[in-house]
Design a protein around this motif. Structure first.
Motif, PDB file in Angstrom:
ATOM      1  N   THR A   1      41.920  52.817  48.470  1.00  0.00           N
ATOM      2  CA  THR A   1      41.554  51.533  49.060  1.00  0.00           C
ATOM      3  C   THR A   1      41.956  50.400  48.116  1.00  0.00           C
ATOM      4  OG1 THR A   1      39.367  51.487  48.025  1.00  0.00           O
ATOM      5  CG2 THR A   1      39.559  52.604  50.184  1.00  0.00           C
ATOM      6  N   PRO A   2      42.009  49.173  48.611  1.00  0.00           N
ATOM      7  CA  PRO A   2      42.314  48.055  47.709  1.00  0.00           C
ATOM      8  C   PRO A   2      41.357  47.987  46.514  1.00  0.00           C
ATOM      9  CG  PRO A   2      42.550  47.330  49.968  1.00  0.00           C
ATOM     10  CD  PRO A   2      41.960  48.730  50.016  1.00  0.00           C
ATOM     11  N   LEU A   3      40.060  48.203  46.744  1.00  0.00           N
ATOM     12  CA  LEU A   3      39.109  48.156  45.632  1.00  0.00           C
ATOM     13  C   LEU A   3      39.341  49.303  44.655  1.00  0.00           C
ATOM     14  CD1 LEU A   3      36.732  46.805  44.256  1.00  0.00           C
ATOM     15  CD2 LEU A   3      35.209  48.141  45.736  1.00  0.00           C
ATOM     16  N   PHE A   4      39.579  50.507  45.155  1.00  0.00           N
ATOM     17  CA  PHE A   4      39.865  51.650  44.284  1.00  0.00           C
ATOM     18  C   PHE A   4      41.078  51.355  43.395  1.00  0.00           C
ATOM     19  CE2 PHE A   4      42.489  55.374  43.464  1.00  0.00           C
ATOM     20  CZ  PHE A   4      41.601  56.199  42.775  1.00  0.00           C
ATOM     21  N   MET A   5      42.150  50.847  44.006  1.00  0.00           N
ATOM     22  CA  MET A   5      43.358  50.560  43.226  1.00  0.00           C
ATOM     23  C   MET A   5      43.108  49.470  42.189  1.00  0.00           C
ATOM     24  SD  MET A   5      46.458  51.064  45.978  1.00  0.00           S
ATOM     25  CE  MET A   5      45.781  50.046  47.294  1.00  0.00           C
ATOM     26  N   ALA A   6      42.314  48.456  42.554  1.00  0.00           N
ATOM     27  CA  ALA A   6      41.998  47.390  41.603  1.00  0.00           C
ATOM     28  C   ALA A   6      41.169  47.916  40.435  1.00  0.00           C
ATOM     29  CB  ALA A   6      41.249  46.266  42.316  1.00  0.00           C
ATOM     30  N   LEU A   7      40.212  48.772  40.727  1.00  0.00           N
ATOM     31  CA  LEU A   7      39.410  49.362  39.649  1.00  0.00           C
ATOM     32  C   LEU A   7      40.277  50.186  38.708  1.00  0.00           C
ATOM     33  CD1 LEU A   7      36.266  50.310  41.733  1.00  0.00           C
ATOM     34  CD2 LEU A   7      36.331  48.679  39.824  1.00  0.00           C
ATOM     35  N   GLN A   8      41.221  50.935  39.261  1.00  0.00           N
ATOM     36  CA  GLN A   8      42.137  51.713  38.421  1.00  0.00           C
ATOM     37  C   GLN A   8      43.011  50.784  37.576  1.00  0.00           C
ATOM     38  OE1 GLN A   8      41.722  55.110  38.335  1.00  0.00           O
ATOM     39  NE2 GLN A   8      40.083  54.521  39.703  1.00  0.00           N
TER      40      GLN A   8
ATOM     41  N   GLU B   1      33.039  42.271  44.086  1.00  0.00           N
ATOM     42  CA  GLU B   1      32.734  43.688  43.862  1.00  0.00           C
ATOM     43  C   GLU B   1      33.478  44.225  42.639  1.00  0.00           C
ATOM     44  OE1 GLU B   1      30.600  47.049  44.406  1.00  0.00           O
ATOM     45  OE2 GLU B   1      30.329  45.149  45.475  1.00  0.00           O
ATOM     46  N   LEU B   2      34.743  43.837  42.491  1.00  0.00           N
ATOM     47  CA  LEU B   2      35.516  44.241  41.314  1.00  0.00           C
ATOM     48  C   LEU B   2      34.853  43.714  40.047  1.00  0.00           C
ATOM     49  CD1 LEU B   2      38.049  45.470  39.981  1.00  0.00           C
ATOM     50  CD2 LEU B   2      39.190  43.283  40.407  1.00  0.00           C
ATOM     51  N   SER B   3      34.400  42.470  40.074  1.00  0.00           N
ATOM     52  CA  SER B   3      33.736  41.876  38.909  1.00  0.00           C
ATOM     53  C   SER B   3      32.484  42.659  38.536  1.00  0.00           C
ATOM     54  CB  SER B   3      33.371  40.416  39.191  1.00  0.00           C
ATOM     55  OG  SER B   3      34.522  39.656  39.421  1.00  0.00           O
ATOM     56  N   LYS B   4      31.662  42.964  39.516  1.00  0.00           N
ATOM     57  CA  LYS B   4      30.422  43.708  39.269  1.00  0.00           C
ATOM     58  C   LYS B   4      30.715  45.068  38.654  1.00  0.00           C
ATOM     59  CE  LYS B   4      27.761  41.878  43.128  1.00  0.00           C
ATOM     60  NZ  LYS B   4      27.201  42.238  44.447  1.00  0.00           N
ATOM     61  N   ARG B   5      31.623  45.801  39.281  1.00  0.00           N
ATOM     62  CA  ARG B   5      31.897  47.178  38.824  1.00  0.00           C
ATOM     63  C   ARG B   5      32.620  47.225  37.489  1.00  0.00           C
ATOM     64  NH1 ARG B   5      33.334  50.986  43.960  1.00  0.00           N
ATOM     65  NH2 ARG B   5      31.817  50.116  45.419  1.00  0.00           N
ATOM     66  N   SER B   6      33.329  46.155  37.132  1.00  0.00           N
ATOM     67  CA  SER B   6      34.072  46.132  35.871  1.00  0.00           C
ATOM     68  C   SER B   6      33.300  45.453  34.749  1.00  0.00           C
ATOM     69  CB  SER B   6      35.414  45.415  36.065  1.00  0.00           C
ATOM     70  OG  SER B   6      36.195  46.110  37.010  1.00  0.00           O
ATOM     71  N   GLY B   7      32.156  44.864  35.082  1.00  0.00           N
ATOM     72  CA  GLY B   7      31.350  44.193  34.058  1.00  0.00           C
ATOM     73  C   GLY B   7      31.799  42.772  33.763  1.00  0.00           C
ATOM     74  N   PHE B   8      32.647  42.202  34.598  1.00  0.00           N
ATOM     75  CA  PHE B   8      33.071  40.816  34.413  1.00  0.00           C
ATOM     76  C   PHE B   8      31.967  39.890  34.939  1.00  0.00           C
ATOM     77  CE2 PHE B   8      37.504  42.616  35.464  1.00  0.00           C
ATOM     78  CZ  PHE B   8      37.717  42.994  34.156  1.00  0.00           C
ATOM     79  N   GLN B   9      31.862  38.711  34.338  1.00  0.00           N
ATOM     80  CA  GLN B   9      30.911  37.704  34.809  1.00  0.00           C
ATOM     81  C   GLN B   9      31.649  36.380  34.975  1.00  0.00           C
ATOM     82  OE1 GLN B   9      27.651  37.789  32.039  1.00  0.00           O
ATOM     83  NE2 GLN B   9      26.939  39.761  32.776  1.00  0.00           N
TER      84      GLN B   9
END
Length: 122
Positions: free
Chosen positions: A54-61, A91-99
């Motif tokens: 998914t777009p989110l999966f690819m972004a997290l990778q 969602e990417l920010s939350k899962r990656s720890g970005f603020q």
């Protein structure tokens, strides 16, 4: 201010030779060759996301290699041609720890990404 980029290539690579095997015909009736595809598009292969990519999966990778480098994040921009109904940048920010102070989702792929970069100046 710095801008960090990263990437993720989907698992499946679609080669022009595979497109040739589909037996696509031109308007004149000639079968399209791998060389024809390369001459028209300027590429020999492209990566195609699988159902589980998914777009989110690819972004997290893609962000995995840069998460450790990022301390202060002003903005997270997320550009895709595949709207999901989620706020992907948030969602990417939350899962990656970005603020970040700002998150933005743009659903226009390449042109959307270019447009979103123009907001970095503002």
């Amino acid at each position: 201010m710095g801008i960090l980029f990263s990437r993720y290539k989907p698992k499946y690579a679609l080669h022009n030779s595979e497109i040739q095997s589909w037996g696509v015909r031109t308007n004149s009736g000639r079968e399209l060759s791998a060389q024809d595809v390369e001459a028209k598009l300027g590429i020999k292969l492209r990566y195609v996301a699988g159902n589980d990519e998914t777009p989110l999966f690819m972004a997290l990778q893609a962000t995995r290699p840069i998460v450790e480098q990022v301390r202060d994040t002003y903005a997270v921009y997320f550009s895709t041609s595949f709207p999901t109904g989620e706020h992907l940048s948030t969602e990417l920010s939350k899962r990656s720890g970005f603020q970040p102070n700002l998150t933005m989702d743009v659903y226009s792929a390449c042109s959307g990404f270019s447009h979103s970069l123009s907001h970095v100046k503002e």
